[in-house]
Design a protein around this motif. Structure first.
Motif, short mmCIF file in Angstrom:
data_model
loop_
_atom_site.label_atom_id
_atom_site.label_comp_id
_atom_site.label_asym_id
_atom_site.label_seq_id
_atom_site.Cartn_x
_atom_site.Cartn_y
_atom_site.Cartn_z
N VAL A 42 0.84 -1.20 0.00
CA VAL A 42 0.00 0.00 0.00
C VAL A 42 0.87 1.25 0.00
CG1 VAL A 42 -1.65 1.31 1.39
CG2 VAL A 42 -1.97 -1.14 1.07
N ALA A 43 1.95 1.23 0.78
CA ALA A 43 2.85 2.39 0.82
C ALA A 43 3.51 2.62 -0.54
CB ALA A 43 3.91 2.18 1.91
N GLU A 44 3.87 1.57 -1.23
CA GLU A 44 4.49 1.69 -2.55
C GLU A 44 3.49 2.27 -3.56
OE1 GLU A 44 7.35 1.54 -5.51
OE2 GLU A 44 7.53 1.39 -3.35
N LYS A 45 2.24 1.82 -3.49
CA LYS A 45 1.22 2.37 -4.39
C LYS A 45 1.02 3.86 -4.12
CE LYS A 45 -1.55 -1.80 -5.11
NZ LYS A 45 -2.86 -2.43 -4.85
N GLN A 46 0.99 4.24 -2.86
CA GLN A 46 0.82 5.65 -2.51
C GLN A 46 2.00 6.48 -2.98
OE1 GLN A 46 -2.00 6.95 -1.23
NE2 GLN A 46 -1.06 8.92 -1.65
N ARG A 47 3.21 5.92 -2.91
CA ARG A 47 4.40 6.63 -3.37
C ARG A 47 4.31 6.89 -4.88
NH1 ARG A 47 8.75 5.87 -6.07
NH2 ARG A 47 8.37 3.67 -6.38
N ILE A 48 3.82 5.91 -5.62
CA ILE A 48 3.68 6.06 -7.07
C ILE A 48 2.64 7.13 -7.39
CG2 ILE A 48 2.89 4.89 -9.16
CD1 ILE A 48 4.18 2.33 -8.00
N ILE A 49 1.53 7.11 -6.66
CA ILE A 49 0.48 8.11 -6.89
C ILE A 49 1.01 9.51 -6.59
CG2 ILE A 49 -1.74 8.95 -6.01
CD1 ILE A 49 -2.52 5.99 -5.65
N ASP A 50 1.75 9.64 -5.51
CA ASP A 50 2.31 10.94 -5.15
C ASP A 50 3.29 11.44 -6.21
OD1 ASP A 50 0.81 10.91 -2.85
OD2 ASP A 50 2.46 10.28 -1.54
N SER A 51 4.12 10.55 -6.73
CA SER A 51 5.08 10.97 -7.75
C SER A 51 4.35 11.38 -9.03
CB SER A 51 6.09 9.87 -8.03
OG SER A 51 5.48 8.77 -8.66
N MET A 52 3.24 10.72 -9.35
CA MET A 52 2.48 11.10 -10.53
C MET A 52 1.86 12.49 -10.34
SD MET A 52 0.74 7.44 -11.47
CE MET A 52 -0.18 8.02 -12.86
N LYS A 53 1.40 12.78 -9.13
CA LYS A 53 0.83 14.10 -8.85
C LYS A 53 1.91 15.18 -8.97
CE LYS A 53 -2.93 12.62 -5.83
NZ LYS A 53 -3.46 12.62 -4.46
N VAL A 54 3.11 14.89 -8.51
CA VAL A 54 4.21 15.85 -8.61
C VAL A 54 4.53 16.12 -10.07
CG1 VAL A 54 6.69 16.14 -8.18
CG2 VAL A 54 5.20 15.33 -6.35
N GLU A 55 4.58 15.07 -10.89
CA GLU A 55 4.88 15.25 -12.31
C GLU A 55 3.78 16.04 -13.01
OE1 GLU A 55 7.67 14.57 -13.97
OE2 GLU A 55 8.48 13.97 -12.04
N ALA A 56 2.53 15.81 -12.63
CA ALA A 56 1.43 16.57 -13.23
C ALA A 56 1.54 18.04 -12.86
CB ALA A 56 0.09 16.00 -12.78
N THR A 57 1.93 18.32 -11.63
CA THR A 57 2.10 19.70 -11.20
C THR A 57 3.25 20.36 -11.95
OG1 THR A 57 1.33 19.07 -9.00
CG2 THR A 57 2.48 21.17 -9.18
N LYS A 58 4.34 19.62 -12.16
CA LYS A 58 5.48 20.16 -12.92
C LYS A 58 5.06 20.49 -14.34
CE LYS A 58 9.33 17.87 -10.58
NZ LYS A 58 10.38 16.85 -10.73
N ALA A 59 4.28 19.60 -14.95
CA ALA A 59 3.85 19.83 -16.33
C ALA A 59 2.95 21.06 -16.41
CB ALA A 59 3.12 18.60 -16.86
#
Length: 138
Positions: A42-59
């Protein structure tokens, strides 16, 4: 003989059960390990979701451009819109028209008329094929 077999089976059973990892209270650690493993997933899934949100914010922030006047006092923020590429239907129509016109000019005795007819037929077939491919992508 029966007592020896019974004693031997009890000893084997005790040996097998004593080989499991137990804590001070005698509870098997396998259940705890399963819980820990599921929490890690679950923690790994949440880490992936968080990194995707960061990339979307960067874009989103990369699309913003800041223009500063020469005096440096005022600035205006605008967003750059991303241009869309050609659709599959448009690409297919252009490619089909080119191939159809070339084929029509080569095959026909009247080169101009054959190129026009072949170009129109090729454009129609290419546009239809491109539209079908666009639908499959969606």
């Amino acid at each position: 003989m029966k007592n020896l077999a019974l004693t031997l089976s009890v000893l084997i059973g005790l040996i097998i059960t004593s080989c499991k990892n137990t804590d001070a209270m005698g509870v098997v650690n396998d259940e705890k390990q399963i819980t820990i493993d599921s929490m890690k997933v679950v923690a790994e899934k949440q880490r992936i979701i968080d990194s995707m949100k960061v990339e979307a914010t960067k874009a989103a922030t990369q699309k913003e451009m800041i223009y500063v006047n020469q005096n440096g006092n005022s600035s205006t923020t605008t967003t750059a819109t991303k241009r869309k590429g050609w659709s599959g239907a448009a690409k297919g129509a252009v490619i089909g028209a080119g191939v159809g016109a070339a084929t029509g000019a080569i095959v026909s005795k009247k080169k101009g008329q054959g190129a026009i007819i072949g170009g129109l037929a090729g454009a129609g077939v290419g546009a239809g094929t491109g539209a079908i491919l666009d639908d499959k992508k969606k």
